[in-house]
Scaffold this active site. Structure first.
Site, PDB file in Angstrom:
ATOM      1  N   GLU A 166      33.580  29.789  54.598  1.00 38.12           N
ATOM      2  CA  GLU A 166      32.713  28.695  54.115  1.00 38.12           C
ATOM      3  C   GLU A 166      33.247  27.310  54.482  1.00 38.12           C
ATOM      4  O   GLU A 166      33.348  26.426  53.633  1.00 38.12           O
ATOM      5  CB  GLU A 166      32.506  28.835  52.605  1.00 38.12           C
ATOM      6  N   ASP A 216      30.660  32.690  56.790  1.00 36.82           N
ATOM      7  CA  ASP A 216      29.945  31.653  56.024  1.00 36.82           C
ATOM      8  C   ASP A 216      28.625  32.185  55.488  1.00 36.82           C
ATOM      9  O   ASP A 216      28.125  33.205  55.941  1.00 36.82           O
ATOM     10  CB  ASP A 216      29.693  30.412  56.891  1.00 36.82           C
ATOM     11  N   GLU A 284      28.742  40.247  53.446  1.00 41.55           N
ATOM     12  CA  GLU A 284      28.613  40.186  51.976  1.00 41.55           C
ATOM     13  C   GLU A 284      27.158  40.380  51.536  1.00 41.55           C
ATOM     14  O   GLU A 284      26.654  39.655  50.676  1.00 41.55           O
ATOM     15  CB  GLU A 284      29.108  38.840  51.447  1.00 41.55           C
TER      16      GLU A 284
HETATM   17  O1  G3I Z   1      40.689  36.965  37.094  1.00 43.14           O
HETATM   18  C1  G3I Z   1      40.133  36.116  36.081  1.00 43.14           C
HETATM   19  C2  G3I Z   1      40.458  36.648  34.722  1.00 43.14           C
HETATM   20  O2  G3I Z   1      41.856  36.579  34.542  1.00 43.14           O
HETATM   21  C3  G3I Z   1      39.734  35.804  33.680  1.00 43.14           C
HETATM   22  O3  G3I Z   1      39.963  36.333  32.399  1.00 43.14           O
HETATM   23  C4  G3I Z   1      38.246  35.782  33.945  1.00 43.14           C
HETATM   24  C5  G3I Z   1      37.493  34.890  32.955  1.00 43.14           C
HETATM   25  O4  G3I Z   1      36.312  34.389  33.506  1.00 43.14           O
HETATM   26  O5  G3I Z   1      38.041  35.286  35.233  1.00 43.14           O
HETATM   27  C6  G3I Z   1      38.624  36.088  36.240  1.00 43.14           C
HETATM   28  O6  G3I Z   1      38.360  35.498  37.473  1.00 43.14           O
HETATM   29  C7  G3I Z   1      37.040  35.655  37.976  1.00 43.14           C
HETATM   30  C8  G3I Z   1      37.135  36.342  39.329  1.00 43.14           C
HETATM   31  O7  G3I Z   1      35.863  36.411  39.916  1.00 43.14           O
HETATM   32  C9  G3I Z   1      37.712  37.748  39.234  1.00 43.14           C
HETATM   33  O8  G3I Z   1      36.914  38.545  38.431  1.00 43.14           O
HETATM   34  C10 G3I Z   1      36.410  34.302  38.131  1.00 43.14           C
HETATM   35  O9  G3I Z   1      36.182  33.733  36.847  1.00 43.14           O
HETATM   36  C11 G3I Z   1      35.105  34.398  38.868  1.00 43.14           C
HETATM   37  O10 G3I Z   1      34.633  33.091  39.160  1.00 43.14           O
HETATM   38  C12 G3I Z   1      35.324  35.136  40.184  1.00 43.14           C
HETATM   39  O11 G3I Z   1      34.082  35.235  40.828  1.00 43.14           O
HETATM   40  C13 G3I Z   1      34.148  35.644  42.178  1.00 43.14           C
HETATM   41  C14 G3I Z   1      33.672  34.524  43.092  1.00 43.14           C
HETATM   42  O12 G3I Z   1      33.666  34.971  44.440  1.00 43.14           O
HETATM   43  C15 G3I Z   1      34.583  33.296  43.001  1.00 43.14           C
HETATM   44  O13 G3I Z   1      34.071  32.285  43.794  1.00 43.14           O
HETATM   45  C16 G3I Z   1      33.231  36.833  42.349  1.00 43.14           C
HETATM   46  O14 G3I Z   1      33.745  37.943  41.589  1.00 43.14           O
HETATM   47  C17 G3I Z   1      33.117  37.216  43.808  1.00 43.14           C
HETATM   48  O15 G3I Z   1      32.107  38.186  43.968  1.00 43.14           O
HETATM   49  C18 G3I Z   1      32.728  35.988  44.634  1.00 43.14           C
HETATM   50  O16 G3I Z   1      32.700  36.355  45.984  1.00 43.14           O
HETATM   51  C19 G3I Z   1      32.280  35.336  46.902  1.00 43.14           C
HETATM   52  C20 G3I Z   1      32.993  35.552  48.212  1.00 43.14           C
HETATM   53  O17 G3I Z   1      34.379  35.627  48.022  1.00 43.14           O
HETATM   54  C21 G3I Z   1      32.652  34.447  49.203  1.00 43.14           C
HETATM   55  N1  G3I Z   1      31.219  34.311  49.368  1.00 43.14           N
HETATM   56  C22 G3I Z   1      30.446  34.195  48.137  1.00 43.14           C
HETATM   57  C23 G3I Z   1      30.774  35.346  47.198  1.00 43.14           C
HETATM   58  C24 G3I Z   1      29.925  35.297  45.948  1.00 43.14           C
HETATM   59  O18 G3I Z   1      30.160  34.133  45.209  1.00 43.14           O
END
Ligand code: G3I
Length: 375
Positions: A166, A216, A284
């Site tokens: 990205e 991206d 993705e």
């Molecule tokens: O690991 C912490 C945990 O310790 C905590 O208790 C919890 C509370 O909210 O959060 C956990 O982290 C989360 C993480 O996923 C792991 O589960 C984050 O809040 C959450 O924001 C994060 O979201 C991920 C996101 O990327 C972050 O930007 C999604 O699972 C994941 O599917 C998403 O993937 C992205 C790709 O990498 C890039 N392209 C877009 C795609 C979708 O957004």
């Protein structure tokens, strides 16, 4: 035809009918008689999904069995990102990434690496030095160390890396981030791709055979973003940066205009004029279907919305097979295992995949399974 031959024909016909009914009546993605996406598309591309390592803990679980039955390439949803692998300058956490790569190797599955550099899920230590903002010189060195350490560890094992994720912004310009701001135009050639170039060169030096991808979103749905990516990659390829391919995240919506997507893919396909063996990967994929009433409550999809979802998937997969036949595409990955595992479920339920909650097969799963045979 003799009596015996007639009986034999009847028995064979009944067996064929039973087999095909069995395939159609499979209920769950892990059922023994369920058809396999990876198998159905073996002449076109690998089919995979994003997982978390806890999906690998129980060989009797639906997710574990679904992974082995349906997919032949995998990526980690979060556990191979910079914050997970390299939380502080002197700490690397490889346990989950190792577990993932070992599992893939044991099961003849191709592992992808997501992602070496990103503006999100990236620890702040990269950009700080004794309380101050780090210098460009130090950040360049940190990028080299980070990329070299991770890619060398999985040399010859992780076949494809999202080296950067990205880096083009929603305004169509190079994304403003700590990477682009601090490294800037380091080599003085008039562009600010230098942090990207540093990462690709380090990755290539660490594993010359790995496929290095620039990944991206919205490249397939926004022509302005596709053009901006085209210009950036063109310039870097002309400067000798070892970019092997473009990653199309493909977070698309129900009813997405597939003709427009085809045009955007073709914009980026023109990079082959500079690099004839450039490849695409779908990294993705999901197809969002939010559905709420006027009070914001989740409501089931209408029959029409479900049919549109199936049709959009069919048109999309036909386009992806076209790209495969052009020699451009050999891997597609869904961003989750089934509807219940998608990042798109938040306050609202979503139904983005071919496999529903609880790993139940949707009718459109069977449409997509049948598609290659109909070409
Ligand atoms: O690991 C912490 C945990 O310790 C905590 O208790 C919890 C509370 O909210 O959060 C956990 O982290 C989360 C993480 O996923 C792991 O589960 C984050 O809040 C959450 O924001 C994060 O979201 C991920 C996101 O990327 C972050 O930007 C999604 O699972 C994941 O599917 C998403 O993937 C992205 C790709 O990498 C890039 N392209 C877009 C795609 C979708 O957004």
């Amino acid at each position: 035809m003799g009596h015996f031959a007639r009986i034999l024909c009847a028995v064979v016909a009944a067996a064929v009918l039973l087999c095909s009914c069995g395939a159609q009546t499979a209920e769950f993605s892990y059922d023994d008689n369920a058809p396999s996406l990876a198998e159905a598309y073996k002449d076109y591309f690998r089919v995979g999904c994003a997982i978390n390592t806890w999906n690998l803990d129980n060989p009797d679980s639906p997710e574990y069995k679904t992974i082995l039955k349906q997919f032949n390439t995998l990526v980690l949803e979060n556990e191979s990102k910079p914050d997970a692998v390299h939380p502080s300058e002197d700490t690397y956490n490889f346990a989950n990434f190792d577990k993932f790569v070992d599992f893939c190797e044991e099961n003849d599955i191709v592992p992808r690496g997501h992602t070496l550099l990103w503006h999100s899920q990236c620890p702040d230590w990269f950009f700080k030095d004794g309380g101050k903002e780090v210098s460009a010189d130090v950040l360049i060195q940190r990028i080299k160390d980070h990329v070299t350490t991770i890619v060398s560890r999985y040399k010859g094992r992780v076949k494809s890396w999202d080296v950067v994720n990205e880096v083009i912004g929603d305004d169509g310009q190079l994304r403003y981030s700590n990477w682009s701001k601090i490294v800037g135009d380091y080599d003085g050639d008039g562009d600010k791709y230098d942090f990207i170039e540093t990462a690709f060169i380090a990755a290539h030096e660490a594993d010359p055979d790995a496929r290095l991808i620039i990944n991206d979103y919205s490249l397939e749905s926004s022509s302005s973003k596709a053009i901006r990516m085209y210009n950036a990659v063109k310039k870097m390829l002309e400067d000798g940066v070892p970019i092997d391919g473009i990653g199309f995240q493909m977070h698309i919506g129900n009813g997405q205009d597939v003709a427009a997507m085809t045009e955007n893919y073709q914009i980026l396909a023109r990079l082959r004029e500079i690099k004839p063996d450039l490849v695409f990967e779908v990294t993705e994929m999901d197809m969002s279907t939010y559905n709420q009433d006027q009070y914001g409550n989740n409501i089931p999809l209408t029959k029409e919305q479900e049919e549109l979802h199936a049709k959009t998937y069919i048109d999309t997969f036909n386009m992806l097979m076209d790209l495969s036949e052009e020699g451009l595409l050999d891997s597609i990955i869904f961003w989750g295992l089934c509807d219940g595992n998608s990042w798109l479920n938040g306050q609202r339920d979503n139904y983005p995949f071919l496999i529903a909650r609880e790993f139940k097969l949707k009718p459109e799963f069977f449409d997509i399974i049948d598609l290659p045979r109909k070409r």
